[in-house]
Write a protein that holds these residues in place. Structure first.
Motif, PDB file in Angstrom:
ATOM      1  N   ASN A 419       0.822  -1.208   0.000  1.00 35.27           N
ATOM      2  CA  ASN A 419       0.000   0.000   0.000  1.00 35.27           C
ATOM      3  C   ASN A 419       0.858   1.261   0.000  1.00 35.27           C
ATOM      4  O   ASN A 419       0.478   2.283  -0.572  1.00 35.27           O
ATOM      5  N   VAL A 420       2.024   1.179   0.637  1.00 37.99           N
ATOM      6  CA  VAL A 420       2.953   2.308   0.651  1.00 37.99           C
ATOM      7  C   VAL A 420       3.719   2.376  -0.661  1.00 37.99           C
ATOM      8  O   VAL A 420       3.826   3.426  -1.302  1.00 37.99           O
ATOM      9  N   LEU A 428       7.227   9.554   0.895  1.00 35.81           N
ATOM     10  CA  LEU A 428       8.107   9.906   2.009  1.00 35.81           C
ATOM     11  C   LEU A 428       8.114   8.797   3.064  1.00 35.81           C
ATOM     12  O   LEU A 428       9.158   8.470   3.633  1.00 35.81           O
ATOM     13  N   MET A 429       6.969   8.203   3.292  1.00 33.26           N
ATOM     14  CA  MET A 429       6.898   7.072   4.219  1.00 33.26           C
ATOM     15  C   MET A 429       7.695   5.895   3.667  1.00 33.26           C
ATOM     16  O   MET A 429       8.411   5.203   4.404  1.00 33.26           O
ATOM     17  N   GLN A 430       7.583   5.664   2.351  1.00 34.74           N
ATOM     18  CA  GLN A 430       8.366   4.605   1.715  1.00 34.74           C
ATOM     19  C   GLN A 430       9.858   4.854   1.889  1.00 34.74           C
ATOM     20  O   GLN A 430      10.620   3.937   2.234  1.00 34.74           O
ATOM     21  N   GLU A 458       0.772  14.698   5.499  1.00 39.72           N
ATOM     22  CA  GLU A 458       0.792  14.658   6.964  1.00 39.72           C
ATOM     23  C   GLU A 458       2.215  14.762   7.497  1.00 39.72           C
ATOM     24  O   GLU A 458       2.477  15.479   8.467  1.00 39.72           O
ATOM     25  N   LEU A 459       3.150  14.077   6.849  1.00 41.42           N
ATOM     26  CA  LEU A 459       4.540  14.165   7.291  1.00 41.42           C
ATOM     27  C   LEU A 459       5.092  15.570   7.085  1.00 41.42           C
ATOM     28  O   LEU A 459       5.865  16.079   7.913  1.00 41.42           O
ATOM     29  N   MET A 486      12.260  10.748  12.760  1.00 44.85           N
ATOM     30  CA  MET A 486      11.505  10.004  11.762  1.00 44.85           C
ATOM     31  C   MET A 486      11.406   8.533  12.136  1.00 44.85           C
ATOM     32  O   MET A 486      10.360   7.905  11.951  1.00 44.85           O
ATOM     33  N   ARG A 487      12.488   7.950  12.648  1.00 52.42           N
ATOM     34  CA  ARG A 487      12.440   6.548  13.050  1.00 52.42           C
ATOM     35  C   ARG A 487      11.360   6.341  14.107  1.00 52.42           C
ATOM     36  O   ARG A 487      10.597   5.368  14.064  1.00 52.42           O
ATOM     37  N   GLU A 488      11.273   7.242  15.064  1.00 50.31           N
ATOM     38  CA  GLU A 488      10.266   7.132  16.111  1.00 50.31           C
ATOM     39  C   GLU A 488       8.858   7.212  15.536  1.00 50.31           C
ATOM     40  O   GLU A 488       7.985   6.406  15.870  1.00 50.31           O
TER      41      GLU A 488
END
Length: 738
Positions: A419-420, A428-430, A458-459, A486-488
């Motif tokens: 989905n990502v 950006l999530m990818q 959102e990011l 970002m990791r968190e």
């Protein structure tokens, strides 16, 4: 005796001695009468190899095969040549030019003279390994060839001789290989005629085959001075590589178009100079290779991890037809893109999608027809197609080729990560998931997850942006490198489901994220420690817009993707201030008495609400005795009567009491975690003391302490979410036994 007569006698004597020595020399070192003739002479003497001999002479190999050396020659008879010429539309031997003659002769020759029985042995770095080989390096190799580009132009290329990103070795000619099918190899692996005839339907399997030819059972292992001759019933012309084969097959052009995106061309000065000398032309020659994929389709050398590893293994490909590629592209690869988007657009915006697609069709091993339904591909994934999908099969020079009428589907496309990966709104999530290696976990079918989808918008809203010029840390947070933050954030969106069912988000419960943070779900809304600190109800409890559990080829098989407008963030409030926010300073709070003792110890920091020992970035659970339990502890002498004692003994007793109620790691009252957990408390010898959760259900929790006493939780005032923190209220207190 006259001087002249004496001189004559001396000459005769010398000549006699020399003659005797030469006779002795010839007897010792001369060619034995019993030694077999060289290959060329033997073929000439047999009488039925005139056509092959004509090609040997035309190709300039008369001396090579007529003198010293060590060769294995698969010699086609005149009958075999007549059949070949008829199939190729060649009227007479005069119509065979030098180039074709070289191809035939050199493809019929393998290095080192070997008996048929020895050809099944693998010549490895450790020596001969019997029974492992089914291929041999031929003398023939392609050099520079002309390739036509998609816009109709031409360029001169030489094929890479290593797998992707492994470079080009100038001393390696990239020789093609011969594949043979002998009973000694096939029988021990459960292979036979059914496998052979898929590749060679017009040939008969005898267990003594090389390519589409049969080795004459009565005319092989013919020993020659310079090797062995094995007579065959077909001419062994060079097979094309997979790359060469695809160039001329319009029915696979859609797949080839995707492959071409990953083709690389680098100017090769050395080969350009050699080509100029040999051809008289001054064209620039480019080394053609492939990057990012699991295989270079024009490399003839297999992996080259061992010098001869192509003797024992082979690459394989399944190539779908144009109709199959276009159908799959529409349903999967372009599913989330706007109308009018092309595969080329996908390559430039997110080439990872196409890498997964292509590699799911590659096999870094010999794919036999009888194992087509079970062999795992280069992604180590089980096949999504079967033998029924095979429309064409060929054993090419560098791999087994299968033309199929359906596409493989990489597991990633059916995972929560799909989905990502497939949706450009989540680039950006990818990037972040790939940066931290979490994408590898999310696409494993046997590992199940719930993934909260966080869009680029959102990011960006919460302060992240992509920096394309920073290759080491491309994600920035409010202008600064954003890796820790970002990791968190990303880890908060990943919820391992383990063996538990996918949660019914219309109900209520808690879920533990990859970070150790807990999320609350209730009536299709989600909350985290960070959202709960927001000012409005909608921000505290984020609405779930949709979910995707999906089916094969369209959604995640290893969990559920959850779409919402906001990310699940961690609170910025430290543990002590979090207790304050729960009302711990109010006498009516179940945490009041415990907090009164805590803030009078040196563990408390009034300025920022930090509790000493509760380290940022780690996970903790506070199990807080309620006010009645604190009174019980005072009565039993486990706490001093006042929260601000003055004696050293009482101060230390208070501190150890508090430390024993702060547990390393998090556990919710959710029916999942049980067993031993370490606390912050240590005994006088420095040993860390633990507690044991003996019962954990969705509505109850029981803890056994160091004095073997069991205490239950006050569920109503438990499961409070803080910054990597859970707070539970206890109906009793825990005795550390010190």
């Amino acid at each position: 005796m006259s001087f002249y007569r004496l001189q004559l006698y001396c000459i005769v004597f010398v000549l006699t001695c020399v003659g005797c020595r030469k006779a002795a020399f010839d007897e010792y070192y001369g060619r034995p009468e019993w030694l077999a003739s060289p290959i060329y002479q033997q073929l000439d003497s047999m009488g039925d190899f005139k056509s092959f001999l004509y090609c040997i002479e035309l190709a300039g190999y008369t001396n090579t095969l007529g003198s010293a050396g060590s060769w294995t020659v698969f010699a086609p008879t005149d009958v075999a040549f007549a059949q070949f010429m008829d199939e190729q539309g060649i009227g007479s031997l005069d119509d065979i030019n030098k180039t074709l003659a070289e191809k035939i002769v050199r493809m019929s020759m393998a290095y080192d003279g070997e008996r048929v029985e020895k050809l099944n042995d693998y010549f490895s770095q450790q020596g001969w390994l019997p029974g492992f080989a089914y291929r041999r390096r031929a003398v023939y190799y392609d050099f520079v060839e002309e390739e036509t580009t998609t816009d109709g132009k031409t360029r001169m290329i030489v094929s890479t001789n290593r797998q992707p990103d492994a470079g080009y070795v100038a001393t390696d000619n990239n020789n093609k290989h011969l594949t043979y099918f002998f009973n000694a190899y096939m029988d021990t692996r459960g292979l036979g005629a059914a496998d052979y005839n898929v590749f060679y339907p017009e040939s008969q399997y005898t267990g003594l085959n090389i390519g589409g030819a049969q080795i004459d059972p009565k005319r092989h292992n013919i020993i020659a001075e310079n090797g062995y001759i094995h007579v065959v019933d077909k001419v062994l012309a060079p097979e094309q590589s997979i790359d060469q084969y695809l160039r001329g097959k319009e029915q696979y052009s859609a797949f080839k178009e995707i492959l071409d995106f990953f083709a690389t061309y680098s100017y090769n000065q050395n080969v350009s100079q050699r080509y100029a000398v040999l051809s008289g032309r001054k064209d620039s020659v480019f080394t053609k290779g492939y990057t990012a994929l699991g295989m270079s389709l024009n490399n003839e050398n297999y992996a080259k991890e061992d010098f001869n590893d192509a003797q024992v293994n082979n690459n394989s490909v399944t190539v779908p037809t144009n109709e199959a590629v276009r159908d799959f592209s529409k349903r999967v690869l372009l599913k989330y893109y706007p109308s009018g988007t092309t595969i080329q657009d996908v390559f430039y915006s997110n080439s990872s999608i196409l890498v997964e697609f292509i590699n799911s069709h590659f096999y870094q091993t010999q794919l036999w027809p009888s194992r087509f339904d079970t062999e795992r591909n280069s992604l180590n994934e089980a096949p999504k197609i079967s033998r029924a999908n095979i429309k064409e099969a060929k054993m090419l020079s560098n791999g087994a080729f299968y033309g199929v009428d359906a596409c493989q589907s990489a597991n990633v496309f059916q995972s929560v990560y799909g989905n990502v990966l497939l949706d450009p709104k989540y680039n950006l999530m990818q990037t972040a998931l790939e940066r931290f290696g979490l994408n590898l976990t999310l696409k494993i079918p046997t590992l199940r997850y719930m993934l909260v989808m966080v869009s680029d918008l959102e990011l960006n809203r919460i302060g992240f942006e992509y920096d394309p010029y920073n290759t080491t840390d491309p994600i920035r947070y409010n202008g600064a490198p954003g890796t820790p933050k970002m990791r968190e954030v990303i880890q908060n969106q990943i919820i391992p489901l383990e063996n538990y069912p996918i949660p019914d988000l219309s109900g209520s419960g808690l879920l533990e994220a990859f970070s150790g943070e807990y999320l609350i779900y209730d009536n299709n809304r989600l909350s985290s420690s960070g959202t709960l600190t927001q000012t409005t109800a909608n921000e505290q409890r984020v609405r779930i817009d949709s979910t995707n559990i999906g089916t094969a080829l369209s959604g995640p098989l290893n969990g559920i993707a959850v779409y919402s407008a906001r990310a699940m963030l961690s609170s910025e409030v430290h543990a002590g201030n979090f207790l304050k926010s729960l009302g711990a300073e109010e006498a009516t709070s179940p945490y009041f008495r415990f907090f009164s003792y805590l803030k009078n110890t040196d563990m408390w920091s009034e300025s920022d609400g930090v509790i000493k020992g509760v380290e940022l970035g780690l996970n903790y659970t506070l199990v807080i005795p309620n006010n009645e339990a604190i009174d019980e502890a005072i009565a039993n002498g486990d706490l001093p009567a006042v929260p601000n004692p003055t004696s050293v003994l009482d101060i230390e007793k208070t501190k150890r009491f508090i430390q024993y109620h702060i547990v390393r790691n998090t556990f919710a009252i959710d029916g999942k975690k049980t067993g031993a957990f370490e606390t912050l408390c240590k005994d006088i010898e420095g040993t860390i003391l633990s507690i044991t959760i003996t019962q954990n259900q969705t509505n109850s929790l029981q803890i056994r302490d160091n004095a073997n006493q069991v205490t239950s939780a006050d569920v109503t005032n438990s499961n409070r979410l803080g910054q990597r923190l859970l707070v539970h209220s206890l109906n009793g207190y825990l005795q550390n036994g010190i």
